[in-house]
Design a protein around this motif. Structure first.
Motif, PDB file in Angstrom:
ATOM      1  N   THR A  49       0.814  -1.218   0.000  1.00 11.82           N
ATOM      2  CA  THR A  49       0.000   0.000   0.000  1.00 11.82           C
ATOM      3  C   THR A  49       0.849   1.270   0.000  1.00 11.82           C
ATOM      4  O   THR A  49       0.301   2.374   0.077  1.00 11.82           O
ATOM      5  CB  THR A  49      -0.911   0.038   1.250  1.00 11.82           C
ATOM      6  OG1 THR A  49      -0.077  -0.074   2.414  1.00 11.82           O
ATOM      7  CG2 THR A  49      -1.896  -1.109   1.246  1.00 11.82           C
TER       8      THR A  49
ATOM      9  N   PRO B 109      -5.396  10.526  -0.760  1.00 16.18           N
ATOM     10  CA  PRO B 109      -6.537  10.449   0.165  1.00 16.18           C
ATOM     11  C   PRO B 109      -7.186   9.060   0.207  1.00 16.18           C
ATOM     12  O   PRO B 109      -8.162   8.861   0.919  1.00 16.18           O
ATOM     13  CB  PRO B 109      -7.527  11.476  -0.399  1.00 16.18           C
ATOM     14  CG  PRO B 109      -6.842  12.175  -1.519  1.00 16.18           C
ATOM     15  CD  PRO B 109      -5.700  11.328  -1.958  1.00 16.18           C
TER      16      PRO B 109
ATOM     17  N   ILE C 243      -6.320  -1.743   1.739  1.00 14.99           N
ATOM     18  CA  ILE C 243      -7.106  -0.613   1.233  1.00 14.99           C
ATOM     19  C   ILE C 243      -8.602  -0.862   1.449  1.00 14.99           C
ATOM     20  O   ILE C 243      -9.120  -1.939   1.133  1.00 14.99           O
ATOM     21  CB  ILE C 243      -6.817  -0.388  -0.266  1.00 14.99           C
ATOM     22  CG1 ILE C 243      -5.311  -0.128  -0.470  1.00 14.99           C
ATOM     23  CG2 ILE C 243      -7.645   0.777  -0.821  1.00 14.99           C
ATOM     24  CD1 ILE C 243      -4.867  -0.112  -1.939  1.00 14.99           C
TER      25      ILE C 243
ATOM     26  N   THR D  66       0.065   5.858   0.051  1.00 17.63           N
ATOM     27  CA  THR D  66       0.236   6.467   1.368  1.00 17.63           C
ATOM     28  C   THR D  66      -0.013   7.979   1.337  1.00 17.63           C
ATOM     29  O   THR D  66      -0.630   8.535   2.247  1.00 17.63           O
ATOM     30  CB  THR D  66       1.664   6.206   1.894  1.00 17.63           C
ATOM     31  OG1 THR D  66       1.882   4.805   1.856  1.00 17.63           O
ATOM     32  CG2 THR D  66       1.823   6.725   3.309  1.00 17.63           C
TER      33      THR D  66
ATOM     34  N   GLU E 131      -8.067   5.740   1.520  1.00 18.12           N
ATOM     35  CA  GLU E 131      -7.943   5.297   2.912  1.00 18.12           C
ATOM     36  C   GLU E 131      -7.692   3.807   3.060  1.00 18.12           C
ATOM     37  O   GLU E 131      -8.169   2.998   2.262  1.00 18.12           O
ATOM     38  CB  GLU E 131      -9.215   5.679   3.681  1.00 18.12           C
ATOM     39  CG  GLU E 131      -9.288   7.174   3.954  1.00 18.12           C
ATOM     40  CD  GLU E 131     -10.599   7.578   4.616  1.00 18.12           C
ATOM     41  OE1 GLU E 131     -11.283   6.696   5.179  1.00 18.12           O
ATOM     42  OE2 GLU E 131     -10.931   8.784   4.540  1.00 18.12           O
ATOM     43  N   LEU E 132      -6.955   3.483   4.118  1.00 20.46           N
ATOM     44  CA  LEU E 132      -6.758   2.081   4.477  1.00 20.46           C
ATOM     45  C   LEU E 132      -7.804   1.692   5.511  1.00 20.46           C
ATOM     46  O   LEU E 132      -8.313   2.533   6.251  1.00 20.46           O
ATOM     47  CB  LEU E 132      -5.364   1.875   5.076  1.00 20.46           C
ATOM     48  CG  LEU E 132      -4.160   2.254   4.194  1.00 20.46           C
ATOM     49  CD1 LEU E 132      -2.860   1.907   4.915  1.00 20.46           C
ATOM     50  CD2 LEU E 132      -4.230   1.506   2.857  1.00 20.46           C
TER      51      LEU E 132
ATOM     52  N   ASN F  70      -8.904  -1.014   8.850  1.00 22.61           N
ATOM     53  CA  ASN F  70      -8.232  -1.401  10.100  1.00 22.61           C
ATOM     54  C   ASN F  70      -7.189  -2.489   9.884  1.00 22.61           C
ATOM     55  O   ASN F  70      -6.238  -2.611  10.638  1.00 22.61           O
ATOM     56  CB  ASN F  70      -9.262  -1.903  11.115  1.00 22.61           C
ATOM     57  CG  ASN F  70     -10.108  -0.781  11.648  1.00 22.61           C
ATOM     58  OD1 ASN F  70      -9.652   0.383  11.687  1.00 22.61           O
ATOM     59  ND2 ASN F  70     -11.337  -1.093  12.046  1.00 22.61           N
TER      60      ASN F  70
ATOM     61  N   THR G 229     -12.596   2.652  -3.802  1.00 23.14           N
ATOM     62  CA  THR G 229     -11.951   3.192  -2.606  1.00 23.14           C
ATOM     63  C   THR G 229     -12.670   4.463  -2.179  1.00 23.14           C
ATOM     64  O   THR G 229     -13.703   4.833  -2.756  1.00 23.14           O
ATOM     65  CB  THR G 229     -10.467   3.533  -2.875  1.00 23.14           C
ATOM     66  OG1 THR G 229     -10.420   4.664  -3.755  1.00 23.14           O
ATOM     67  CG2 THR G 229      -9.740   2.357  -3.523  1.00 23.14           C
ATOM     68  N   THR G 230     -12.105   5.131  -1.200  1.00 23.08           N
ATOM     69  CA  THR G 230     -12.723   6.368  -0.707  1.00 23.08           C
ATOM     70  C   THR G 230     -12.519   7.533  -1.670  1.00 23.08           C
ATOM     71  O   THR G 230     -13.032   8.613  -1.432  1.00 23.08           O
ATOM     72  CB  THR G 230     -12.123   6.724   0.666  1.00 23.08           C
ATOM     73  OG1 THR G 230     -10.690   6.611   0.587  1.00 23.08           O
ATOM     74  CG2 THR G 230     -12.644   5.796   1.737  1.00 23.08           C
TER      75      THR G 230
END
Lengths: 472, 472
Positions: free
Chosen positions: A272, A279, A288, A276, A281-282, A284, A296-297
């Motif tokens: 990932t 924007p 990703i 990094t 997001e990963l 928990n 993704t976001t």
């Protein structure tokens, strides 16, 4: 939108997406950037290449660069994406010392995962390997073969010839160490024993294949011992110790075991790094975060395969279970979505199977009580052993079925199966039941197949359901 | 209620019910009347006894009379129930020339089925057999063996010694006829070929195993031919023709084929004569109508096993699919219900598997378009052939998966699978999906198992679902 669909990573997820997209929208460009030489190869086949069951490395390619081109995919190997700018909607690519920015209309991040070696020092030594990639598989096979055997075809365009050459001259080691008792460790134990090498397997916890639960782990341990593998359970390896730059022993428990080769299989981590500074997001898990369409976001940016999370059918929450079908399926769905027809990537159920010499092992869902409790369930489980065929019909084997259910609702939460006769494929019955939200009571009443050569009247899965239902 | 729980028939359904009941309510009597010598034996194993895979007849007993007694069951063999009076709540039983009336509190009719030979004349000839019962299996094996072989153990308490003796002196036939290409015919073809006998199989319709659909039937036909079976498809047998009381030829198509033995397997019919004069109602299939607890239309009277109907999971209507698991399951549930805890007998999905030499065949649900249409669906189907393992992993085989779905709802209605590598057991995945009312779209997204030795990334079932989804 005339900018191309850009895919980072030319493996299962990336090429599934590109193939599907190219078929659906031949008029729009799809570019796949792959940093290495190999594309779309079967990770899961590498232990069988080392073992010798699979003869040629190229057998493990599921799509050649030529076939990719035929499908209308602009596949660029040895192109490394080194930056992603989701604002400008470009990726920065290096190739042959040159760097260019490539605009994208939609972007799929399919960067995969890498084998982790932390916290084991010494993995940079010659003769120390992870089993992630065809080059290392070729190198291990070369190291296991006599110098005159010429076991690895070095003429293959894609192979890292220098790495293989380095091990071609090695005499086969007398003793090898495997660090880690997961899939890779268990499969590689079979591969090493096929070469008649003394094999020591070190596992930090008390049983092998932890995600498969105790019943499977213990039976696999017994079987590996029967097959001549020396197990060191509850044994943390402190370091690989070298002599003149070459692995010479494994340090553990304050002593050492001399070895001529070491294979470290203690897990993988999602790649990932590339996103990094974006924007995107990963979750928990560290992989990703994606929605039900693999988005993704960040708008227009998707992620799939070993670098991405997926929704778990039992918990309803994101999870990271990097496996081949998940990557293929999500890639394909994203290709279709980007092509204009929104398609669900599908839930995962955590279904996994593994061969351990003659034993077939399967697992699905939530087996671990702690995890099940954390997800809000009140887990109760039972392991039941029955025959895989009618008792009078030869060729059957004791089959251990573990089922986990929620005490209150009776819902089936997870299961594991181990045995030598058609045990692994039976996990699909449980996977289907779990994804259908069945209770063990409903599972017990399923009309499953019966014929003496294939199953007893009550399939082992049904017997386990019957016993567990009796305890709810 | 102090009158006993009376069970008519000491086979799968009857003894499952009696066993469960005796365990739950040890204080109340349970009497099982069995008209023959054998109890609770594995019908499905008889072809493998004839073949020689199963060595002893007694291996096919799943519960001996002694074990039944140990379970607290009052098992009375050679007791034939000749009448049922649901008004007086008694059954009339003959034994050893004496007749008695036995009152019952609850009654289970588990009278099974019988092989039909209509409309084939000549089945009374010596050397003509149906494969329904251990005695005929023993006789066929005796007839296939040389007189000096002593293949059948005639010391077994239960066997019809006279019948077996009759065939012990027979020289093995050079050529045999099988009339009927269903389960029995296909399994017996394998058994005969194992004895190196020239085997002719006559099938009235155009393909074998009609309930498994065309794709399975055609592949099985090819395979049987490879195994040396001479197939006569679209061929109605007019009669078995005798010479001096012994079967000598099969008449068909205006000509005859000389044979030394004939096996007729053209279907079975439910044994319902016993309740003809009672208010217990039959369903449209001719088997006894029951509700979801296995209760008949008369209070306190239950029916289970090959004489009873069951609810079909796809149509939601009663159906008659006489198979082993259904009998065991319904018997057990009825035993529990009569013991005071109402228990569902469970739906059937029409799941069936059969071995045809090296081929494994499975089927489930509605395959026939006409039947599906009659049940109110708009059926669409597709057969897809894919490998059973990753292409590079040896030992796999082409697996043909047929799926049938409802065009409008996408609901999975039925499926069939055929192949040599773990094909049959994969039908359980479809059975589970069907009982869960899944659509093919949902089936396509299932997280099924993948590992090179057991399955390709996309299991054959998933590939078929993907293709069929594309056509909806």
């Amino acid at each position: 939108m005339t900018d191309p669909f850009v895919v980072i990573g030319g493996d299962a997820a990336g090429l599934s997406a590109a193939s599907k997209f190219a078929r659906e929208v031949p008029s729009r460009d799809v570019i796949v950037f792959e940093k290495g030489e190999w594309v779309s190869y079967a990770h899961c086949g590498t232990p069988y290449y080392v073992k010798g069951t699979v003869e040629r490395l190229t057998d493990l390619l599921s799509l050649s660069p030529e076939e990719a081109a035929d499908r209308g995919i602009d596949l660029r190997r040895n192109h490394e994406v080194v930056g992603v700018d989701t604002g400008a909607e470009t990726v920065t690519v290096t190739h042959d010392g040159k760097t260019v920015d490539q605009p994208y209309g939609d972007l799929l991040v399919a960067t995969g995962a890498h084998a982790t070696t932390e916290p084991i020092p010494g993995t940079e030594l010659d003769g120390a390997f992870t089993m992630h990639g065809l080059d290392s598989a070729a190198a291990v096979r070369a190291a296991l073969s006599r110098p005159d055997e010429d076991a690895v075809d070095k003429s293959i365009e894609y192979v890292d010839t220098a790495l293989v050459e380095q091990y071609t001259d090695w005499e086969p080691p007398e003793r090898v160490a495997i660090v880690g008792g997961g899939y890779v460790g268990v499969e590689m134990a079979e591969a090493f024993r096929a070469h008649d090498v003394e094999t020591h397997l070190f596992q930090r916890s008390s049983h092998l294949l932890p995600p498969f639960g105790k019943a499977v782990g213990e039976r696999v341990a017994d079987h590996l011992r029967e097959e001549g593998v020396t197990l060191h359970l509850n044994t943390a390896v402190d370091a690989l110790v070298g002599d003149d730059g070459r692995v010479a022993s494994v340090a553990h428990d304050g002593s050492t075991t001399d070895v001529g080769l070491a294979l470290v299989g203690i897990g993988i981590r999602p790649n990932t790094a590339l996103i990094t500074d974006t924007p995107v997001e990963l979750g928990n898990s560290g992989a990703i975060a994606v929605n039900e369409y693999g988005a993704t976001t960040v708008d227009g940016v998707y992620a799939a395969g070993d670098c991405a999370e997926a929704n778990h059918a039992v918990t309803g929450s994101p999870d990271w279970v990097p496996l081949g079908l998940t990557a293929n399926r999500a890639g394909r769905a994203i290709g279709q979505t980007v092509a204009g027809e929104p398609s669900l990537v599908g839930d995962i159920a955590g279904t996994a199977v593994v061969k351990a010499f003659d034993l077939e092992c399967g697992r699905v869902g939530l087996l671990d009580h702690e995890r099940a409790s954390a997800a809000g369930f009140d887990p109760v489980s039972k392991t039941v052993t029955t025959g895989s065929r009618s008792g009078y019909y030869p060729g059957g084997d004791d089959t251990d079925v573990t089922l986990v259910a929620d005490r209150k609702s009776g819902r089936l939460l997870g299961g594991a199966i181990v045995g030598e006769d058609r045990a692994a494929i039976r996990i699909d019955t449980l996977a289907t039941a779990i994804e259908a939200d069945m209770t063990v009571d409903e599972l017990e009443r399923l009309d499953l197949a019966y014929a003496p050569p294939f199953s007893p009247v009550w399939d082992p899965v049904l017997v386990a359901a019957k016993v567990l239902t009796g305890q709810l």
